[in-house]
Write a protein that holds these residues in place. Structure first.
Motif, PDB file in Angstrom:
ATOM      1  N   ALA A 112       0.826  -1.209   0.000  1.00  0.00           N
ATOM      2  CA  ALA A 112       0.000   0.000   0.000  1.00  0.00           C
ATOM      3  C   ALA A 112       0.863   1.263   0.000  1.00  0.00           C
ATOM      4  O   ALA A 112       0.624   2.185  -0.780  1.00  0.00           O
ATOM      5  CB  ALA A 112      -0.946   0.000   1.207  1.00  0.00           C
ATOM      6  N   GLU A 113       1.880   1.308   0.855  1.00  0.00           N
ATOM      7  CA  GLU A 113       2.715   2.516   0.946  1.00  0.00           C
ATOM      8  C   GLU A 113       3.422   2.800  -0.386  1.00  0.00           C
ATOM      9  O   GLU A 113       3.551   3.959  -0.790  1.00  0.00           O
ATOM     10  CB  GLU A 113       3.769   2.380   2.053  1.00  0.00           C
ATOM     11  N   ARG A 114       3.878   1.724  -1.048  1.00  0.00           N
ATOM     12  CA  ARG A 114       4.565   1.976  -2.324  1.00  0.00           C
ATOM     13  C   ARG A 114       3.597   2.458  -3.392  1.00  0.00           C
ATOM     14  O   ARG A 114       3.951   3.249  -4.267  1.00  0.00           O
ATOM     15  CB  ARG A 114       5.350   0.740  -2.744  1.00  0.00           C
TER      16      ARG A 114
ATOM     17  N   GLU B 274       7.241  12.239   3.409  1.00  0.00           N
ATOM     18  CA  GLU B 274       7.069  11.428   4.627  1.00  0.00           C
ATOM     19  C   GLU B 274       6.835   9.961   4.273  1.00  0.00           C
ATOM     20  O   GLU B 274       7.294   9.067   4.977  1.00  0.00           O
ATOM     21  CB  GLU B 274       5.855  11.932   5.439  1.00  0.00           C
ATOM     22  N   THR B 275       6.104   9.737   3.182  1.00  0.00           N
ATOM     23  CA  THR B 275       5.783   8.370   2.783  1.00  0.00           C
ATOM     24  C   THR B 275       7.047   7.575   2.430  1.00  0.00           C
ATOM     25  O   THR B 275       7.121   6.372   2.688  1.00  0.00           O
ATOM     26  CB  THR B 275       4.754   8.393   1.622  1.00  0.00           C
ATOM     27  N   GLU B 276       8.051   8.258   1.892  1.00  0.00           N
ATOM     28  CA  GLU B 276       9.346   7.575   1.669  1.00  0.00           C
ATOM     29  C   GLU B 276       9.883   7.046   2.992  1.00  0.00           C
ATOM     30  O   GLU B 276      10.428   5.947   3.060  1.00  0.00           O
ATOM     31  CB  GLU B 276      10.369   8.543   1.068  1.00  0.00           C
ATOM     32  N   GLY B 277       9.716   7.847   4.034  1.00  0.00           N
ATOM     33  CA  GLY B 277      10.133   7.423   5.372  1.00  0.00           C
ATOM     34  C   GLY B 277       9.303   6.232   5.874  1.00  0.00           C
ATOM     35  O   GLY B 277       9.835   5.361   6.562  1.00  0.00           O
ATOM     36  N   HIS B 278       8.013   6.191   5.499  1.00  0.00           N
ATOM     37  CA  HIS B 278       7.159   5.069   5.932  1.00  0.00           C
ATOM     38  C   HIS B 278       7.635   3.769   5.292  1.00  0.00           C
ATOM     39  O   HIS B 278       7.693   2.728   5.957  1.00  0.00           O
ATOM     40  CB  HIS B 278       5.693   5.331   5.563  1.00  0.00           C
ATOM     41  N   VAL B 279       7.975   3.848   4.007  1.00  0.00           N
ATOM     42  CA  VAL B 279       8.493   2.663   3.307  1.00  0.00           C
ATOM     43  C   VAL B 279       9.784   2.213   3.978  1.00  0.00           C
ATOM     44  O   VAL B 279       9.990   1.022   4.252  1.00  0.00           O
ATOM     45  CB  VAL B 279       8.726   2.981   1.806  1.00  0.00           C
TER      46      VAL B 279
ATOM     47  N   TYR C  19      -7.155   4.435   6.014  1.00  0.00           N
ATOM     48  CA  TYR C  19      -6.759   3.035   5.796  1.00  0.00           C
ATOM     49  C   TYR C  19      -5.408   2.776   6.457  1.00  0.00           C
ATOM     50  O   TYR C  19      -5.221   1.794   7.184  1.00  0.00           O
ATOM     51  CB  TYR C  19      -6.707   2.687   4.297  1.00  0.00           C
ATOM     52  N   GLU C  20      -4.464   3.692   6.209  1.00  0.00           N
ATOM     53  CA  GLU C  20      -3.132   3.523   6.810  1.00  0.00           C
ATOM     54  C   GLU C  20      -3.223   3.506   8.340  1.00  0.00           C
ATOM     55  O   GLU C  20      -2.555   2.714   9.010  1.00  0.00           O
ATOM     56  CB  GLU C  20      -2.209   4.663   6.369  1.00  0.00           C
ATOM     57  N   MET C  21      -4.033   4.398   8.891  1.00  0.00           N
ATOM     58  CA  MET C  21      -4.147   4.475  10.358  1.00  0.00           C
ATOM     59  C   MET C  21      -4.677   3.170  10.947  1.00  0.00           C
ATOM     60  O   MET C  21      -4.193   2.726  11.992  1.00  0.00           O
ATOM     61  CB  MET C  21      -5.015   5.667  10.760  1.00  0.00           C
TER      62      MET C  21
ATOM     63  N   ARG D 147      -4.255   0.184   9.717  1.00  0.00           N
ATOM     64  CA  ARG D 147      -3.174  -0.810   9.611  1.00  0.00           C
ATOM     65  C   ARG D 147      -2.099  -0.577  10.662  1.00  0.00           C
ATOM     66  O   ARG D 147      -1.662  -1.513  11.334  1.00  0.00           O
ATOM     67  CB  ARG D 147      -2.547  -0.787   8.207  1.00  0.00           C
ATOM     68  N   TYR D 148      -1.645   0.672  10.781  1.00  0.00           N
ATOM     69  CA  TYR D 148      -0.562   0.951  11.730  1.00  0.00           C
ATOM     70  C   TYR D 148      -1.021   0.801  13.183  1.00  0.00           C
ATOM     71  O   TYR D 148      -0.241   0.380  14.038  1.00  0.00           O
ATOM     72  CB  TYR D 148       0.045   2.339  11.473  1.00  0.00           C
ATOM     73  N   GLY D 149      -2.281   1.135  13.444  1.00  0.00           N
ATOM     74  CA  GLY D 149      -2.803   0.953  14.804  1.00  0.00           C
ATOM     75  C   GLY D 149      -2.748  -0.525  15.194  1.00  0.00           C
ATOM     76  O   GLY D 149      -2.271  -0.896  16.274  1.00  0.00           O
TER      77      GLY D 149
ATOM     78  N   GLN E 191       5.585   6.047  15.163  1.00  0.00           N
ATOM     79  CA  GLN E 191       6.046   7.272  14.487  1.00  0.00           C
ATOM     80  C   GLN E 191       5.260   7.494  13.195  1.00  0.00           C
ATOM     81  O   GLN E 191       4.799   8.604  12.900  1.00  0.00           O
ATOM     82  CB  GLN E 191       7.551   7.170  14.170  1.00  0.00           C
ATOM     83  N   THR E 192       5.091   6.415  12.432  1.00  0.00           N
ATOM     84  CA  THR E 192       4.352   6.552  11.173  1.00  0.00           C
ATOM     85  C   THR E 192       2.888   6.892  11.454  1.00  0.00           C
ATOM     86  O   THR E 192       2.311   7.774  10.811  1.00  0.00           O
ATOM     87  CB  THR E 192       4.467   5.268  10.331  1.00  0.00           C
ATOM     88  N   LEU E 193       2.316   6.215  12.437  1.00  0.00           N
ATOM     89  CA  LEU E 193       0.914   6.474  12.788  1.00  0.00           C
ATOM     90  C   LEU E 193       0.701   7.957  13.121  1.00  0.00           C
ATOM     91  O   LEU E 193      -0.288   8.559  12.689  1.00  0.00           O
ATOM     92  CB  LEU E 193       0.522   5.575  13.972  1.00  0.00           C
TER      93      LEU E 193
ATOM     94  N   GLU F  69       2.398  10.481  11.967  1.00  0.00           N
ATOM     95  CA  GLU F  69       2.464  11.283  10.730  1.00  0.00           C
ATOM     96  C   GLU F  69       1.193  11.126   9.890  1.00  0.00           C
ATOM     97  O   GLU F  69       0.725  12.081   9.273  1.00  0.00           O
ATOM     98  CB  GLU F  69       3.713  10.908   9.921  1.00  0.00           C
ATOM     99  N   GLU F  70       0.635   9.914   9.868  1.00  0.00           N
ATOM    100  CA  GLU F  70      -0.622   9.710   9.112  1.00  0.00           C
ATOM    101  C   GLU F  70      -1.737  10.542   9.761  1.00  0.00           C
ATOM    102  O   GLU F  70      -2.531  11.178   9.074  1.00  0.00           O
ATOM    103  CB  GLU F  70      -1.054   8.235   9.092  1.00  0.00           C
ATOM    104  N   SER F  71      -1.751  10.505  11.079  1.00  0.00           N
ATOM    105  CA  SER F  71      -2.810  11.189  11.805  1.00  0.00           C
ATOM    106  C   SER F  71      -2.683  12.723  11.665  1.00  0.00           C
ATOM    107  O   SER F  71      -3.684  13.429  11.486  1.00  0.00           O
ATOM    108  CB  SER F  71      -2.752  10.686  13.245  1.00  0.00           C
TER     109      SER F  71
HETATM  110 FE   LIG Z   1       2.093   6.189   4.997  1.00  0.00          FE
END
Ligand SMILES: [Fe+2]
Ligand SMILES: [Fe+2]
Length: 165
Positions: A21-23, A51-56, A112-114, A116-118, A138-140, A142-144
């Protein structure tokens, strides 16, 4: 009988889902930034692309912590959310309602991301993978934050602009 599977298997499958999903999101965000009419919204999409590069990267670190190679697994949910976003982009192109539509599509992605990360953060804690839990946290955040920023942009102008036209 099916082979026994456990929380670690669920965790690994879900990790592959969000990695895919992130990619996919990384490719979608520049298109959304190009489509956005307001410079603020463009900027928000561009920042979140970075930021998404950081999530990957964080997901790759979690695969590494598990001793597994990073691998994605087709996520029908994100494919669907992104193609609905593309439909909105086409259908509202050149109209005053475009930005409001883009924001709503982007918020569907963030939510959707939130979820998954939760879930992954909680499972990582249960599995005793504290480093992974910290990365997911950390990613959660940033998504939030992104979700909140998008609400702010919708309230500040996009919704009124769409309504007034
Ligand atoms: Fe993300
Ligand atoms: Fe995101």
């Amino acid at each position: 009988m099916a082979k026994e599977k456990n929380l670690e298997d669920l965790f690994h499958d879900t990790l592959k889902d969000i990695y895919y999903a992130e990619r996919k999101i990384l490719k979608a965000l520049p298109k959304m930034a190009r489509a956005a009419q307001s410079p603020d919204l463009k900027g928000a999409f561009e920042r979140h692309r970075d930021e998404t590069e950081g999530h990957v990267d964080r997901l790759q670190q979690v695969f590494e912590l598990m001793g597994k190679r990073p691998q994605g697994k087709t996520c029908e949910a994100i494919d669907g959310i992104i193609s609905e976003g593309e439909e909105v982009m086409d259908a509202f192109k050149g109209t005053a309602a475009l930005d409001a539509g883009l924001i709503s599509s982007a918020q569907a992605v963030e939510h959707y991301e939130m979820t998954r990360y939760g879930t992954l953060k909680r499972w990582a804690e249960v599995l005793g993978m504290q480093d992974a839990a910290t990365l997911f946290g950390q990613t959660l955040d940033e998504e939030s934050q992104t979700d909140k920023a998008l609400t702010g942009l919708a309230d500040a102008s996009a919704n009124e602009m769409a309504k007034a036209a």
